[in-house]
Design a protein around this motif. Structure first.
Motif, PDB file in Angstrom:
ATOM      1  N   CYS A  36       3.364   3.729   3.981  1.00  0.00           N
ATOM      2  CA  CYS A  36       3.515   2.886   2.826  1.00  0.00           C
ATOM      3  C   CYS A  36       3.816   1.412   3.583  1.00  0.00           C
ATOM      4  CB  CYS A  36       5.023   3.230   2.277  1.00  0.00           C
ATOM      5  SG  CYS A  36       5.487   2.046   1.025  1.00  0.00           S
ATOM      6  N   TYR A  43       4.632  -2.477   3.476  1.00  0.00           N
ATOM      7  CA  TYR A  43       5.564  -3.329   2.512  1.00  0.00           C
ATOM      8  C   TYR A  43       6.089  -4.608   2.899  1.00  0.00           C
ATOM      9  CZ  TYR A  43       9.597  -0.659   4.197  1.00  0.00           C
ATOM     10  OH  TYR A  43      10.549  -0.134   4.963  1.00  0.00           O
ATOM     11  N   LYS A  84       0.855  -1.129  -0.111  1.00  0.00           N
ATOM     12  CA  LYS A  84      -0.045   0.002   0.090  1.00  0.00           C
ATOM     13  C   LYS A  84       0.982   1.309  -0.146  1.00  0.00           C
ATOM     14  CE  LYS A  84      -2.580   1.853   3.582  1.00  0.00           C
ATOM     15  NZ  LYS A  84      -3.002   1.754   4.800  1.00  0.00           N
ATOM     16  N   GLY A  85       0.285   2.159  -0.714  1.00  0.00           N
ATOM     17  CA  GLY A  85       1.188   3.636  -0.701  1.00  0.00           C
ATOM     18  C   GLY A  85       2.428   3.336  -1.933  1.00  0.00           C
ATOM     19  N   LYS A  86       3.267   4.459  -1.463  1.00  0.00           N
ATOM     20  CA  LYS A  86       4.640   4.346  -2.440  1.00  0.00           C
ATOM     21  C   LYS A  86       5.719   4.579  -1.431  1.00  0.00           C
ATOM     22  CE  LYS A  86       3.079   8.344  -4.463  1.00  0.00           C
ATOM     23  NZ  LYS A  86       2.443   9.139  -5.317  1.00  0.00           N
ATOM     24  N   LYS A  87       6.944   3.929  -2.334  1.00  0.00           N
ATOM     25  CA  LYS A  87       8.299   4.024  -1.474  1.00  0.00           C
ATOM     26  C   LYS A  87       9.225   4.635  -2.374  1.00  0.00           C
ATOM     27  CE  LYS A  87      11.145   1.064   1.498  1.00  0.00           C
ATOM     28  NZ  LYS A  87      11.627  -0.107   1.687  1.00  0.00           N
ATOM     29  N   GLN A  88      10.128   5.401  -2.040  1.00  0.00           N
ATOM     30  CA  GLN A  88      11.063   5.694  -2.799  1.00  0.00           C
ATOM     31  C   GLN A  88      12.518   5.151  -2.332  1.00  0.00           C
ATOM     32  OE1 GLN A  88      11.707  10.140  -3.745  1.00  0.00           O
ATOM     33  NE2 GLN A  88      13.537   9.912  -2.629  1.00  0.00           N
ATOM     34  N   GLU A  95       5.245   1.649  -6.496  1.00  0.00           N
ATOM     35  CA  GLU A  95       3.709   1.775  -5.783  1.00  0.00           C
ATOM     36  C   GLU A  95       3.122   0.443  -5.763  1.00  0.00           C
ATOM     37  OE1 GLU A  95       1.447   3.851  -8.784  1.00  0.00           O
ATOM     38  OE2 GLU A  95       2.842   5.661  -9.042  1.00  0.00           O
ATOM     39  N   ALA A  96       1.997   0.571  -5.024  1.00  0.00           N
ATOM     40  CA  ALA A  96       1.373  -0.934  -4.393  1.00  0.00           C
ATOM     41  C   ALA A  96       1.431  -1.844  -5.653  1.00  0.00           C
ATOM     42  CB  ALA A  96       0.002  -0.491  -3.943  1.00  0.00           C
ATOM     43  N   GLN A 108       4.000  -3.428  -6.884  1.00  0.00           N
ATOM     44  CA  GLN A 108       5.356  -3.443  -7.458  1.00  0.00           C
ATOM     45  C   GLN A 108       6.227  -3.876  -6.500  1.00  0.00           C
ATOM     46  OE1 GLN A 108       5.703   0.728  -9.105  1.00  0.00           O
ATOM     47  NE2 GLN A 108       5.019   0.045 -11.054  1.00  0.00           N
ATOM     48  N   ASN A 158      10.076   7.331   2.622  1.00  0.00           N
ATOM     49  CA  ASN A 158       8.727   7.586   2.026  1.00  0.00           C
ATOM     50  C   ASN A 158       8.322   9.135   2.188  1.00  0.00           C
ATOM     51  OD1 ASN A 158       5.836   7.876   1.875  1.00  0.00           O
ATOM     52  ND2 ASN A 158       5.433   6.913   3.706  1.00  0.00           N
ATOM     53  N   ILE A 164      10.736   5.327  -7.662  1.00  0.00           N
ATOM     54  CA  ILE A 164       9.458   5.261  -6.895  1.00  0.00           C
ATOM     55  C   ILE A 164       8.692   3.941  -7.309  1.00  0.00           C
ATOM     56  CG2 ILE A 164       7.337   6.472  -6.234  1.00  0.00           C
ATOM     57  CD1 ILE A 164       9.174   9.181  -6.837  1.00  0.00           C
TER      58      ILE A 164
END
Length: 123
Positions: A103, A105, A65-69, A80-81, A83, A97, A78
């Motif tokens: 985020c 994961y 869920k969310g995004k991580k850099q 996303e959910a 991936q 984040n 970056i």
């Protein structure tokens, strides 16, 4: 006969943190002494980041869920959910984040995560 060929993890080890990040290690050094692999469920709060590191383990990340850099060497990626990414050992990486939502994961490290192997840089 109690020689089970499986182990259900109902009480993951919650790693103490000071940066608001939830780390629940289901299997690994802290939970069951397994140094071959670690599997952790994590929630990184908005605006969270940690220092650059050059781990001596391969790390797989799957975004729930969310995004991580990720900053890998000098490249910013970056995810996303839905991936995932594999970052090979001995690669300089920074996780963060910078976004406005949590985020969530999974992180899998081969061999298992340990502070001795992560080689985190001083801030």
């Amino acid at each position: 006969m109690h020689n089970k060929k499986y182990h259900v993890q109902k009480k993951p080890f919650v790693v103490p943190t000071t940066d608001g990040k939830l780390i629940e290690e289901h299997f690994g050094n802290a939970t069951d002494g397994n140094s071959d692999v670690s599997i952790a469920h994590m929630i990184a709060p908005p605006k969270w980041s940690e220092p650059f590191q050059t781990p001596e383990f391969d790390e797989f990340t799957y975004i729930i869920k969310g995004k991580k850099q990720f900053i890998i060497d000098d490249e910013t990626i970056i995810l996303e959910a839905g991936q995932s990414i594999k970052i090979e050992k001995n690669t300089r990486v920074q996780y963060s984040n910078p976004f406005d939502e949590d985020c969530e994961y999974l992180a899998i490290c081969l061999p298992a995560f340990s502070m001795d192997l992560v080689n985190r840089e001083e801030k």
